[in-house]
Scaffold this active site. Sequence first.
Site, PDB file in Angstrom:
ATOM      1  N   ARG A   1     -10.113 -11.827   0.685  1.00 49.16           N
ATOM      2  CA  ARG A   1     -10.914 -12.858   0.021  1.00 49.16           C
ATOM      3  C   ARG A   1     -10.222 -14.227   0.077  1.00 49.16           C
ATOM      4  O   ARG A   1     -10.878 -15.256   0.064  1.00 49.16           O
ATOM      5  CB  ARG A   1     -11.211 -12.423  -1.424  1.00 49.16           C
TER       6      ARG A   1
ATOM      7  N   LYS B   1       0.856  -1.195   0.000  1.00 45.95           N
ATOM      8  CA  LYS B   1       0.000   0.000   0.000  1.00 45.95           C
ATOM      9  C   LYS B   1       0.894   1.248   0.000  1.00 45.95           C
ATOM     10  O   LYS B   1       1.955   1.255   0.634  1.00 45.95           O
ATOM     11  CB  LYS B   1      -0.885  -0.001   1.243  1.00 45.95           C
TER      12      LYS B   1
HETATM   13  N1  BES Z   1      -8.291  -4.022   3.434  1.00 46.68           N
HETATM   14  C1  BES Z   1      -8.418  -3.583   2.111  1.00 46.68           C
HETATM   15  C2  BES Z   1      -9.736  -2.891   1.831  1.00 46.68           C
HETATM   16  C3  BES Z   1      -9.966  -1.576   2.529  1.00 46.68           C
HETATM   17  C4  BES Z   1      -9.727  -0.398   1.881  1.00 46.68           C
HETATM   18  C5  BES Z   1     -10.496  -1.551   3.799  1.00 46.68           C
HETATM   19  C6  BES Z   1      -9.976   0.798   2.515  1.00 46.68           C
HETATM   20  C7  BES Z   1     -10.730  -0.360   4.444  1.00 46.68           C
HETATM   21  C8  BES Z   1     -10.490   0.805   3.807  1.00 46.68           C
HETATM   22  C9  BES Z   1      -8.305  -4.758   1.143  1.00 46.68           C
HETATM   23  O1  BES Z   1      -7.543  -5.826   1.578  1.00 46.68           O
HETATM   24  C10 BES Z   1      -7.680  -4.230  -0.089  1.00 46.68           C
HETATM   25  O2  BES Z   1      -6.580  -3.793  -0.050  1.00 46.68           O
HETATM   26  N2  BES Z   1      -8.437  -4.262  -1.183  1.00 46.68           N
HETATM   27  C11 BES Z   1      -7.982  -3.794  -2.433  1.00 46.68           C
HETATM   28  C12 BES Z   1      -8.320  -4.850  -3.432  1.00 46.68           C
HETATM   29  C13 BES Z   1      -7.652  -4.690  -4.756  1.00 46.68           C
HETATM   30  C14 BES Z   1      -6.170  -4.827  -4.644  1.00 46.68           C
HETATM   31  C15 BES Z   1      -8.198  -5.712  -5.715  1.00 46.68           C
HETATM   32  C16 BES Z   1      -8.714  -2.487  -2.726  1.00 46.68           C
HETATM   33  O3  BES Z   1      -9.861  -2.336  -2.295  1.00 46.68           O
HETATM   34  O4  BES Z   1      -8.149  -1.631  -3.377  1.00 46.68           O
HETATM   35 ZN    ZN Z   2      -5.463  -5.622   1.156  1.00 52.46          ZN
END
Ligand code: BES
Ligand code: ZN
Length: 495
Positions: free
Chosen positions: A342, A269
């Site tokens: 997931r 991230k």
């Molecule tokens: N934990 C995150 C989702 C999230 C985002 C929770 C903002 C709370 C606030 C999840 O694991 C994630 O990173 N999802 C990605 C998925 C993508 C890489 C397909 C996302 O939502 O960008």
């Molecule tokens: Zn994630």
Amino acid sequence: MYRSIKPTAASTKTQAAVLFLPAGTKSLPPGLASDYTSNILDQPDTSLALEWTRTLYSGENRRVIIVGIGDTNKVTADTLRQASAKALRELDKAKLTTASIHIFGLNDSLGADTVGRAIADGMSLANFTFDAYHGKSKRPEKSKREKPTDLKVVIPQPQRAGFKQGLKVAEGVTTARTLACTPPNVANPKYIANYCKNLAKKTGLKCKVIDAKKAKELKMGGLLAVGAGGSTPPCMVILEHAPASKAKQKPLLLVGKGVTFDTGGYSLKGDGGKGMKYDKCGAMNVIGAMQAIANLKIKQRVVGIVGLAENMIDREAYRVDDILTFCNGVTCEVTNTDAEGRLVLADCLAYGTKTYKPAGVIDFATLTGGVVVAMGKKIAGVWSTDDSLLGKLKAAGDTVGEPIWQLPLNDDYRKMMQAKHADLHNSAPVREAHATQGAAFLSYFVGSDAPKQIPTTPWVHVDIAGTSNTDGGTLMEKGPTGFGVRLATELAATL
Ligand code: BES
Ligand code: ZN
Ligand code: ZN
């Protein structure tokens, strides 16, 4: 902040009378009216709108706290939660420890139980704060009272049962919020599993831990991959509420994403994962719901499964391009290590549906940023295979003030998740239908027919990425909301 909120006998002489008054109230019943309180109702700035409040002295060192509830015809449970939160904050500010509640001008259609519950909800949600890690530096604004005390509340008889019930649910909500706040250097998978074992001892829930060794035997490739780089090994915890008369009943299955910290892994991230201690909220809310369900002795078998893993960068960590095999035999090519929730949930859903043959499944997960973009922070996006279960969950959400809204799931979306070198990839090459991709992926794991078709097992996926935490307001301070605890508990109680 009070240590806890307790109902107390009607005969208790309290330090404050809290009056919930609708807009337009011109006089108070005898016993509550003093010269001072009658006067205030005549003042032009006394709007009695929701959020309007005044604290008055009424002689004998007693206070009257007037809390506006607005237009009588528009009062809902939400209004009362809001007003009760406001009342709690006034009581706390004045450091009072006993209060009696007086409610006026309510619409009869609300029902005494609903009113009592809403008051308990509002007061306990507002009462929450997380100060376990306040150190020795003096921060007077953070330590209002040297030692936290209880708040004893006299509540009118008709609303008393609902109030007590609400307080029992609130214990579960507080557990969920406290665990969510607990930082990732403390609340790792091992810590949460230990917490669950202790909780089970206290509540009478059954607790089973599938540790990493057992997970390997069970071929839980998703859970193991995501947690491979973590500071403690990943695991799965199963809490079961099985009332004696319902021990063989097909249960309601609750599943939660418990990523104790989400750096994104090698798909790192941008900010390293600021705030991603909340990525365990789905699981913490399932744990809180199980506590509430046990507390209320709900006459329904309920199984809660949480998948716990820390998504880190490490020599052992999983990579992009890895191909994983889940415990139901489905394979997945990793296209993004940040789409990790997931992968954890896949094993939980496959294992849970195979082992417990549930009548219905609800999963809670902070799964996608996409749902936050689409729905904001007040309503959770949901995907479902069963209109009846979804309808019940929606009704429960409206009752407790944890609203949900359905988004579509069909074979086109499922196809988006199919890959060339494995059955699935965890993130499609396009960002289209981002939040739905998560739901579509999960749909391959809900019951034995799931890999081949949209599952026949009744299932609702609740993406709480937006609703799991708030920027702060009257009802809750900034931080985790426990969204899902009251929702799942209400569903279990009304199924
Ligand atoms: N934990 C995150 C989702 C999230 C985002 C929770 C903002 C709370 C606030 C999840 O694991 C994630 O990173 N999802 C990605 C998925 C993508 C890489 C397909 C996302 O939502 O960008
Ligand atoms: Zn994630
Ligand atoms: Zn995540």
